[in-house]
Enzyme design. Structure first.
Site, PDB file in Angstrom:
ATOM      1  N   LYS A   1       0.858  -1.199   0.000  1.00  0.00           N
ATOM      2  CA  LYS A   1       0.000   0.000   0.000  1.00  0.00           C
ATOM      3  C   LYS A   1       0.888   1.240   0.000  1.00  0.00           C
ATOM      4  O   LYS A   1       1.464   1.617   1.007  1.00  0.00           O
ATOM      5  CB  LYS A   1      -0.929   0.042   1.208  1.00  0.00           C
ATOM      6  CG  LYS A   1      -2.040   1.073   0.959  1.00  0.00           C
ATOM      7  CD  LYS A   1      -2.503   1.832   2.163  1.00  0.00           C
ATOM      8  CE  LYS A   1      -1.648   2.906   2.699  1.00  0.00           C
ATOM      9  NZ  LYS A   1      -1.593   4.157   1.935  1.00  0.00           N
TER      10      LYS A   1
ATOM     11  N   GLY B   1       7.356   4.987   7.834  1.00  0.00           N
ATOM     12  CA  GLY B   1       6.528   6.175   8.007  1.00  0.00           C
ATOM     13  C   GLY B   1       6.808   6.813   9.341  1.00  0.00           C
ATOM     14  O   GLY B   1       7.895   6.659   9.900  1.00  0.00           O
ATOM     15  N   SER B   2       5.802   7.484   9.875  1.00  0.00           N
ATOM     16  CA  SER B   2       6.018   8.246  11.106  1.00  0.00           C
ATOM     17  C   SER B   2       5.995   7.329  12.330  1.00  0.00           C
ATOM     18  O   SER B   2       5.375   6.253  12.317  1.00  0.00           O
ATOM     19  CB  SER B   2       4.935   9.312  11.234  1.00  0.00           C
ATOM     20  OG  SER B   2       3.664   8.690  11.264  1.00  0.00           O
ATOM     21  N   THR B   3       6.635   7.772  13.371  1.00  0.00           N
ATOM     22  CA  THR B   3       6.671   7.021  14.629  1.00  0.00           C
ATOM     23  C   THR B   3       5.255   6.876  15.188  1.00  0.00           C
ATOM     24  O   THR B   3       4.879   5.823  15.710  1.00  0.00           O
ATOM     25  CB  THR B   3       7.617   7.735  15.612  1.00  0.00           C
ATOM     26  OG1 THR B   3       8.934   7.697  15.029  1.00  0.00           O
ATOM     27  CG2 THR B   3       7.649   7.082  16.972  1.00  0.00           C
ATOM     28  N   GLU B   4       4.461   7.935  15.020  1.00  0.00           N
ATOM     29  CA  GLU B   4       3.077   7.918  15.504  1.00  0.00           C
ATOM     30  C   GLU B   4       2.270   6.782  14.849  1.00  0.00           C
ATOM     31  O   GLU B   4       1.612   5.997  15.527  1.00  0.00           O
ATOM     32  CB  GLU B   4       2.484   9.286  15.131  1.00  0.00           C
ATOM     33  CG  GLU B   4       1.127   9.581  15.625  1.00  0.00           C
ATOM     34  CD  GLU B   4       0.592  10.862  14.929  1.00  0.00           C
ATOM     35  OE1 GLU B   4       1.365  11.585  14.263  1.00  0.00           O
ATOM     36  OE2 GLU B   4      -0.613  11.095  15.053  1.00  0.00           O
TER      37      GLU B   4
ATOM     38  N   GLY C   1       3.548   4.235  13.319  1.00  0.00           N
ATOM     39  CA  GLY C   1       4.227   2.992  13.692  1.00  0.00           C
ATOM     40  C   GLY C   1       3.588   2.372  14.938  1.00  0.00           C
ATOM     41  O   GLY C   1       3.371   1.164  15.013  1.00  0.00           O
TER      42      GLY C   1
ATOM     43  N   GLU D   1      10.420   1.210   9.990  1.00  0.00           N
ATOM     44  CA  GLU D   1      11.422   2.248   9.708  1.00  0.00           C
ATOM     45  C   GLU D   1      10.732   3.574   9.975  1.00  0.00           C
ATOM     46  O   GLU D   1       9.838   3.968   9.222  1.00  0.00           O
ATOM     47  CB  GLU D   1      11.871   2.206   8.238  1.00  0.00           C
ATOM     48  CG  GLU D   1      12.639   0.963   7.840  1.00  0.00           C
ATOM     49  CD  GLU D   1      14.089   1.004   8.273  1.00  0.00           C
ATOM     50  OE1 GLU D   1      14.516   2.008   8.884  1.00  0.00           O
ATOM     51  OE2 GLU D   1      14.787   0.021   8.024  1.00  0.00           O
TER      52      GLU D   1
ATOM     53  N   CYS E   1      13.956  11.117   6.227  1.00  0.00           N
ATOM     54  CA  CYS E   1      14.101  10.586   7.589  1.00  0.00           C
ATOM     55  C   CYS E   1      15.516  10.749   8.128  1.00  0.00           C
ATOM     56  O   CYS E   1      15.726  10.721   9.332  1.00  0.00           O
ATOM     57  CB  CYS E   1      13.691   9.113   7.612  1.00  0.00           C
ATOM     58  SG  CYS E   1      14.556   8.116   6.414  1.00  0.00           S
TER      59      CYS E   1
ATOM     60  N   GLU F   1      10.558  15.985  14.913  1.00  0.00           N
ATOM     61  CA  GLU F   1      10.877  15.815  13.495  1.00  0.00           C
ATOM     62  C   GLU F   1      10.003  16.785  12.691  1.00  0.00           C
ATOM     63  O   GLU F   1       8.778  16.703  12.742  1.00  0.00           O
ATOM     64  CB  GLU F   1      10.590  14.378  13.056  1.00  0.00           C
ATOM     65  CG  GLU F   1      11.031  14.129  11.639  1.00  0.00           C
ATOM     66  CD  GLU F   1      10.717  12.722  11.148  1.00  0.00           C
ATOM     67  OE1 GLU F   1       9.612  12.237  11.408  1.00  0.00           O
ATOM     68  OE2 GLU F   1      11.588  12.138  10.487  1.00  0.00           O
TER      69      GLU F   1
HETATM   70  P1  NAP Z   1       2.803   8.386   7.763  1.00  0.00           P
HETATM   71  O1  NAP Z   1       1.753   9.396   7.902  1.00  0.00           O
HETATM   72  O2  NAP Z   1       3.178   7.567   8.935  1.00  0.00           O
HETATM   73  O3  NAP Z   1       2.346   7.450   6.558  1.00  0.00           O
HETATM   74  C1  NAP Z   1       3.108   6.392   6.077  1.00  0.00           C
HETATM   75  C2  NAP Z   1       2.215   5.353   5.456  1.00  0.00           C
HETATM   76  O4  NAP Z   1       1.361   4.807   6.444  1.00  0.00           O
HETATM   77  C3  NAP Z   1       1.310   5.899   4.360  1.00  0.00           C
HETATM   78  O5  NAP Z   1       1.176   4.921   3.355  1.00  0.00           O
HETATM   79  C4  NAP Z   1       0.007   6.101   5.108  1.00  0.00           C
HETATM   80  O6  NAP Z   1      -1.085   6.096   4.262  1.00  0.00           O
HETATM   81  C5  NAP Z   1       0.021   4.902   6.012  1.00  0.00           C
HETATM   82  N1  NAP Z   1      -0.876   5.018   7.175  1.00  0.00           N
HETATM   83  C6  NAP Z   1      -1.334   6.133   7.788  1.00  0.00           C
HETATM   84  N2  NAP Z   1      -2.139   5.807   8.814  1.00  0.00           N
HETATM   85  C7  NAP Z   1      -2.204   4.458   8.854  1.00  0.00           C
HETATM   86  C8  NAP Z   1      -2.880   3.521   9.685  1.00  0.00           C
HETATM   87  N3  NAP Z   1      -3.667   3.895  10.686  1.00  0.00           N
HETATM   88  N4  NAP Z   1      -2.712   2.201   9.439  1.00  0.00           N
HETATM   89  C9  NAP Z   1      -1.902   1.783   8.439  1.00  0.00           C
HETATM   90  N5  NAP Z   1      -1.249   2.622   7.603  1.00  0.00           N
HETATM   91  C10 NAP Z   1      -1.393   3.946   7.814  1.00  0.00           C
HETATM   92  O7  NAP Z   1       4.156   9.005   7.267  1.00  0.00           O
HETATM   93  P2  NAP Z   1       4.370  10.019   6.064  1.00  0.00           P
HETATM   94  O8  NAP Z   1       3.905  11.353   6.504  1.00  0.00           O
HETATM   95  O9  NAP Z   1       3.853   9.441   4.808  1.00  0.00           O
HETATM   96  O10 NAP Z   1       5.969   9.982   5.958  1.00  0.00           O
HETATM   97  C11 NAP Z   1       6.763  10.726   6.788  1.00  0.00           C
HETATM   98  C12 NAP Z   1       7.350   9.895   7.917  1.00  0.00           C
HETATM   99  O11 NAP Z   1       8.037   8.763   7.421  1.00  0.00           O
HETATM  100  C13 NAP Z   1       8.390  10.660   8.691  1.00  0.00           C
HETATM  101  O12 NAP Z   1       8.209  10.471  10.083  1.00  0.00           O
HETATM  102  C14 NAP Z   1       9.694  10.042   8.254  1.00  0.00           C
HETATM  103  O13 NAP Z   1      10.748  10.167   9.148  1.00  0.00           O
HETATM  104  C15 NAP Z   1       9.305   8.651   8.030  1.00  0.00           C
HETATM  105  N6  NAP Z   1      10.259   7.989   7.144  1.00  0.00           N
HETATM  106  C16 NAP Z   1      11.116   7.066   7.666  1.00  0.00           C
HETATM  107  C17 NAP Z   1      12.053   6.448   6.860  1.00  0.00           C
HETATM  108  C18 NAP Z   1      13.000   5.420   7.400  1.00  0.00           C
HETATM  109  O14 NAP Z   1      13.582   4.686   6.608  1.00  0.00           O
HETATM  110  N7  NAP Z   1      13.202   5.318   8.690  1.00  0.00           N
HETATM  111  C19 NAP Z   1      12.103   6.769   5.524  1.00  0.00           C
HETATM  112  C20 NAP Z   1      11.237   7.724   5.015  1.00  0.00           C
HETATM  113  C21 NAP Z   1      10.308   8.311   5.845  1.00  0.00           C
HETATM  114  P3  NAP Z   1      -1.683   7.464   3.620  1.00  0.00           P
HETATM  115  O15 NAP Z   1      -0.540   8.396   3.415  1.00  0.00           O
HETATM  116  O16 NAP Z   1      -2.295   7.016   2.367  1.00  0.00           O
HETATM  117  O17 NAP Z   1      -2.679   7.973   4.600  1.00  0.00           O
END
Ligand code: NAP
Ligand code: MG
Length: 499
Positions: free
Chosen positions: A195, A248-251, A253, A270, A304, A401
């Site tokens: 997804k 994605g985000s820690t939240e 996660g 991650e 990230c 962040e």
């Molecule tokens: P995000 O809001 O956590 O979203 C990431 C993914 O999770 C998206 O596909 C999102 O879908 C999905 N998602 C959201 N709520 C969900 C739920 N309740 N259940 C299952 N999936 C859900 O993060 P983002 O804003 O896209 O990305 C930014 C974050 O990613 C930052 O915190 C960044 O540090 C982190 N990141 C980490 C790495 C690493 O390798 N450590 C790399 C890149 C980014 P939708 O967007 O379609 O709602």
């Protein structure tokens, strides 16, 4: 849609298509018929419409992946055959490099070099690297003590694919993220439901087309576009999914961990970062200063690994502040399709507003705005690279962040490496860090003391496709890249033969 730079015919053709999701080898609409508009953050124009997959679509995709795993050829296929398909996919990614580059720029907003110069080679490189693994997934033979004299035992381990994997990726580096998730899962023999993020789902759909063209059996890779709260939540809670891999985000996660508890599926994460970039007085500042700006502003800081906590020794503090600000001012801002631009737009109006909230909080908490901070007066979510000085550990801009082009420089006065490590480690995160010095002992001692999954010495950020990458503390669980990512998709079975 209109862009200043003409698009290749392949890109124009892709964008003009009606987009569907890949389920069981077929292109499908969402069962509900709902769709999501996809925007170019540089022009604010709608560039595509994709299905808004929900639980019903996730159910179909998981069923297809389950069928492909339990009864299909993929986990049983000769390792060399799995390798050939992964290698073929790498070749197809390269052959479609221009289309992938242009679509990635339009969908995410990233500049040309991170897209064509980095994401496309990374994606091809990932599949090529993991194409080498199927024939090298080895167990051990273990010389255990026999239970009694006169008995012989043979004990060995098998590495088996974990099963059906749900993979959820963010919008900030969409193609690279999809490749780093799919490569190891497929090499291990798993089947996948991917997804992608709702804000930037298009390169994943191109990848789906290339997976079909390469000849992967139906159901091995399924791609469901949709929102996190619906499609993502259904995938993470699904009882037939054996493992979830999330970036994605820690939240989010934390939400995923809870959702996975039902059937205790394996989880790898991650997550976010707030990476220290530590500069000593003896560092080569001609390299360190531009690198600090790059670490902070690469992908508009939506990265990230973003080096958003710069620590500069008092002796060179002013030079670092002025130097990073000077580099920030020279960075050309504009749409990524123009190769002169180094800073693209933020992903959305919402993200821009979030980042501007942090910029406003900086001076209120006592930080000095040295440069940047403003939105550009033009269409698109463009924002100036922003440097704060006189920052300290109590400030929001230092603790949280930001995921935008904002960095904060803090001075340090001590030469005590334990004390410097404490400053660097004063964060909930632990993804990446770097130390800049000519002194080898300082470099290696600090590399050992900073709690981060990747430490750079006179460099900041990712090491390579075959080097593990992941987080300490709240930056995640597990390591991606290299052999360690393969381990995320394998179970170990011990076989004991009493002879
Ligand atoms: P995000 O809001 O956590 O979203 C990431 C993914 O999770 C998206 O596909 C999102 O879908 C999905 N998602 C959201 N709520 C969900 C739920 N309740 N259940 C299952 N999936 C859900 O993060 P983002 O804003 O896209 O990305 C930014 C974050 O990613 C930052 O915190 C960044 O540090 C982190 N990141 C980490 C790495 C690493 O390798 N450590 C790399 C890149 C980014 P939708 O967007 O379609 O709602
Ligand atoms: Mg977009």
């Amino acid at each position: 849609m209109s862009t200043a730079t003409p698009l290749s015919p392949a890109t124009a053709d892709f964008l003009s298509k009606r987009h569907r999701m890949l389920i069981g080898g077929e292109w499908e609409d969402a069962a509900s018929g709902k769709t999501i508009d996809v925007f170019d953050p540089a022009s604010e124009n709608r560039i595509a419409v994709v299905p808004a997959g929900e639980a019903a679509d996730i159910n179909r995709a998981v069923a297809a992946a389950r069928h492909a795993f339990d009864g299909g050829p993929w986990p049983r296929m000769a390792p060399s055959e799995r390798s050939k398909l992964l290698w073929k996919l790498a070749e197809l990614i390269e052959a479609n490099g221009q289309k992938l580059t242009e679509v990635e720029i339009l969908d995410n907003g990233m500049p040309l070099n991170p897209a064509g110069g980095m994401a496309v080679p990374l994606a091809a490189g990932m599949f090529r690297y993991y194409a080498g693994w199927p024939s090298k997934i080895l167990g051990d033979t273990i010389p255990v003590d026999p239970p009694m004299s006169g008995v012989e035992v043979l004990t060995y381990t098998r590495k088996e694919p974990i099963g059906v994997v749900g993979q959820i990726t963010p919008w900030n580096y969409p193609l690279g993220m999809a490749a780093m998730k799919l490569g190891p899962a497929l090499a291990a023999g798993c089947t996948v439901v991917l997804k992608p993020a709702e804000q930037a789902p298009l390169s994943a759909l191109i990848l789906g087309e290339l997976i079909q063209d390469a000849g992967f059996p139906p159901g091995v890779v399924n791609i469901v576009t949709g929102f996190g709260e619906t499609a993502g939540a259904a995938l993470t809670a699904h009882p037939d999914v054996d493992k979830v891999a999330f970036t994605g985000s820690t939240e989010v996660g934390r939400i995923i961990l809870k959702a996975a508890a039902g059937n205790l599926k394996k989880v790898s994460l991650e997550l976010g970062g707030k990476s220290p970039f530590i500069i000593f007085p003896d560092a080569n500042l001609e390299r360190a200063i531009p690198a600090a700006a790059f670490a902070a502003f690469f992908l508009q800081g939506q990265n990230c690994m973003c080096g958003s906590r710069i620590f500069a020794h008092r002796k060179i503090y002013d030079m670092v502040v002025e130097g990073v600000a000077a580099v920030a001012k020279t960075m050309k801002i504009g749409p990524g399709l123009d190769p002169a631009n180094m800073i693209g737009p933020l992903i959305s109006a919402e993200q821009l507003a979030r980042v501007q909230g942090y910029v406003a909080a900086g001076p209120k908490e006592g930080a000095t705005l040295v440069t940047g901070g403003k939105r550009l007066e033009r269409k698109g979510y463009f924002m100036e690279p922003t440097v704060f000085a006189n920052a300290n550990r109590a400030m929001k801009i230092v603790r949280e962040e930001i995921f935008g082009p904002v960095t904060a420089v803090q001075p340090f006065d001590t030469d005590d490496l334990e004390a410097i490590a404490r400053l660097a480690n004063d964060t909930d995160y632990g993804l990446v860090g770097s130390v800049w010095t000519r002194d080898l002992a300082t470099a290696h001692k600090l590399a050992a003391r900073v709690k981060a999954g990747t430490m750079g010495i006179n460099t900041h950020g990712l090491a390579g496709i075959n080097a593990p990458f992941g987080g300490y503390k709240q930056s995640g669980w597990g390591r991606e890249f290299g052999k360690e990512s393969l381990d995320l998709y394998l179970e170990t079975k011990t076989v004991v033969a009493h002879m």
